[in-house]
Motif scaffolding. Structure first.
Motif, short mmCIF file in Angstrom:
data_model
loop_
_atom_site.label_atom_id
_atom_site.label_comp_id
_atom_site.label_asym_id
_atom_site.label_seq_id
_atom_site.Cartn_x
_atom_site.Cartn_y
_atom_site.Cartn_z
N ILE A 104 67.73 13.64 -24.70
CA ILE A 104 68.12 15.02 -24.11
C ILE A 104 67.28 15.83 -22.74
CG2 ILE A 104 68.94 17.50 -24.41
CD1 ILE A 104 69.89 17.08 -27.65
N LEU A 105 68.00 15.91 -21.37
CA LEU A 105 66.73 16.19 -19.97
C LEU A 105 67.36 17.10 -19.86
CD1 LEU A 105 67.67 13.00 -18.44
CD2 LEU A 105 65.71 12.92 -19.97
N GLY A 106 65.70 17.94 -19.85
CA GLY A 106 65.86 19.28 -19.44
C GLY A 106 66.22 18.92 -17.58
N LYS A 107 65.23 20.18 -17.64
CA LYS A 107 66.10 20.65 -15.70
C LYS A 107 64.95 19.45 -14.84
CE LYS A 107 66.73 25.30 -16.19
NZ LYS A 107 66.47 26.69 -15.55
N PHE A 108 65.54 19.14 -13.73
CA PHE A 108 64.56 18.49 -13.50
C PHE A 108 65.83 18.61 -11.48
CE2 PHE A 108 68.49 16.24 -14.35
CZ PHE A 108 69.34 15.84 -13.93
N LYS A 109 64.28 18.20 -11.07
CA LYS A 109 64.44 18.10 -9.47
C LYS A 109 64.31 16.64 -9.15
CE LYS A 109 60.11 20.18 -8.63
NZ LYS A 109 59.40 21.27 -7.97
N ALA A 110 64.43 16.04 -7.93
CA ALA A 110 64.26 14.87 -7.93
C ALA A 110 62.78 15.09 -7.09
CB ALA A 110 65.21 14.56 -6.61
N VAL A 111 62.17 14.21 -6.61
CA VAL A 111 60.81 13.63 -6.44
C VAL A 111 60.88 13.29 -4.73
CG1 VAL A 111 58.22 13.25 -6.54
CG2 VAL A 111 59.96 14.22 -8.36
N VAL A 112 60.49 13.86 -3.84
CA VAL A 112 60.67 13.58 -2.66
C VAL A 112 59.45 12.79 -1.88
CG1 VAL A 112 62.39 14.94 -1.99
CG2 VAL A 112 60.07 15.54 -1.67
N ASN A 113 58.43 13.13 -2.94
CA ASN A 113 57.25 12.15 -1.84
C ASN A 113 56.80 10.76 -2.83
OD1 ASN A 113 55.72 12.65 -4.38
ND2 ASN A 113 54.50 14.50 -3.76
N ASN A 114 56.30 9.86 -1.93
CA ASN A 114 55.87 8.59 -2.56
C ASN A 114 54.75 8.64 -3.90
OD1 ASN A 114 57.92 7.42 -1.39
ND2 ASN A 114 57.39 7.04 0.01
N GLU A 115 54.52 9.36 -3.74
CA GLU A 115 52.85 9.94 -4.88
C GLU A 115 53.00 8.53 -6.25
OE1 GLU A 115 49.86 13.16 -6.31
OE2 GLU A 115 50.37 12.98 -4.80
N CYS A 116 54.42 9.60 -6.89
CA CYS A 116 55.15 9.39 -8.51
C CYS A 116 54.99 7.33 -7.80
CB CYS A 116 56.08 9.72 -8.49
SG CYS A 116 55.82 11.79 -9.26
N LYS A 117 56.08 7.65 -7.21
CA LYS A 117 56.10 5.64 -7.28
C LYS A 117 54.92 5.06 -7.31
CE LYS A 117 61.22 6.21 -5.22
NZ LYS A 117 61.53 6.07 -3.82
N ASN A 118 54.37 5.07 -6.56
CA ASN A 118 52.34 4.38 -5.61
C ASN A 118 51.60 4.99 -6.88
OD1 ASN A 118 53.40 4.41 -3.25
ND2 ASN A 118 52.47 5.59 -2.52
N SER A 119 52.17 5.76 -8.20
CA SER A 119 51.42 5.92 -9.44
C SER A 119 51.85 4.72 -10.73
CB SER A 119 51.14 7.59 -9.86
OG SER A 119 50.47 8.26 -8.61
N ILE A 120 53.32 4.98 -10.12
CA ILE A 120 53.86 4.43 -11.54
C ILE A 120 53.45 3.21 -11.57
CG2 ILE A 120 56.56 3.69 -12.42
CD1 ILE A 120 57.11 6.16 -12.09
N ALA A 121 53.63 2.11 -10.80
CA ALA A 121 53.47 1.14 -9.20
C ALA A 121 52.24 0.25 -9.84
CB ALA A 121 53.56 0.60 -8.13
N ALA A 122 50.99 1.81 -9.47
CA ALA A 122 50.02 1.01 -9.66
C ALA A 122 49.87 0.79 -10.96
CB ALA A 122 48.92 2.04 -9.41
N PHE A 123 50.14 1.79 -12.04
CA PHE A 123 49.25 1.68 -13.43
C PHE A 123 50.72 1.02 -14.50
CE2 PHE A 123 48.20 6.18 -14.11
CZ PHE A 123 47.36 6.13 -14.61
N PHE A 124 51.39 0.30 -14.27
CA PHE A 124 51.66 -0.63 -14.72
C PHE A 124 52.23 -2.29 -13.29
CE2 PHE A 124 53.09 3.36 -16.29
CZ PHE A 124 53.40 2.65 -17.44
N VAL A 125 51.83 -2.83 -13.18
CA VAL A 125 51.70 -3.40 -11.59
C VAL A 125 53.13 -4.25 -11.53
CG1 VAL A 125 50.59 -5.40 -11.50
CG2 VAL A 125 49.22 -3.65 -13.29
N THR A 126 53.48 -2.86 -10.99
CA THR A 126 55.32 -3.38 -10.26
C THR A 126 55.29 -2.79 -9.11
OG1 THR A 126 56.31 -1.07 -11.09
CG2 THR A 126 56.16 -2.71 -12.62
N ASN A 127 56.38 -4.60 -8.91
CA ASN A 127 56.52 -3.39 -6.91
C ASN A 127 57.32 -1.98 -6.59
OD1 ASN A 127 57.14 -3.59 -4.19
ND2 ASN A 127 58.66 -4.88 -5.03
#
Length: 157
Positions: A20-43
């Motif tokens: 069950i997901l609580g309140k959420f909002k879209a993240v507009v900067n690319n910092e999260c995407k870059n962190s996930i890609a770096a940690f898990f070596v994905t595109n």
């Protein structure tokens, strides 16, 4: 008590499908995407969108950012603990994934007399740890008790 003991194991199905997901909002900067890609070596281009969540209920446990400590691995037999700092949900190639961002603790020892783990914040500045939701241990809620000299005790009691 019997039901509670069954919930500790991975095979019990009482809460096995809870998400069950609580309140959420879209993240507009690319910092999260870059962190996930770096940690898990994905595109990074495979991540369509990222959302920041305030809380989530997973397998019957409510996890709130900045308010709970979680065990998520082991280092030399002792479990690793961290404070949940962020919860991210991504849409990657039409697949929903959940990530947790932790501020790490250093696990010192298990203390039999207090039935808890002796932990402390690392002495030197340390980055955050990023893991997938499947890699956390959700056996029981953890409570931090302050001791002295920057030490804390984590216990389920």
């Amino acid at each position: 008590m019997y039901e509670a003991s069954l919930n500790i194991g991975e095979q019990h199905s009482l809460f096995s499908n809870d998400l069950i997901l609580g309140k959420f909002k879209a993240v507009v900067n690319n910092e999260c995407k870059n962190s996930i890609a770096a940690f898990f070596v994905t595109n990074v281009d495979e991540i369509n969108s990222v959302y920041a969540l305030n809380w989530i209920i997973y397998n019957g446990q409510k996890l709130v950012k900045n308010r709970c400590e979680i065990a998520f691995g082991d280092n030399n037999i002792l479990p690793e603990f961290g404070t949940l700092k962020d919860i991210w949900m991504t849409i990657e190639n039409n697949t929903q994934r959940i990530y947790f961002v932790f501020e790490m603790f250093e696990t010192i020892e298990y203390r039999e007399d207090v039935q808890g783990f002796k932990i402390r914040k690392p002495g030197m500045a340390q980055g955050f740890e990023l893991i997938r939701i499947q890699n956390i241990f959700l056996h029981v809620p953890l409570h931090a008790y302050f001791a002295c000299d920057n030490f804390f005790y984590l216990s389920s009691i």
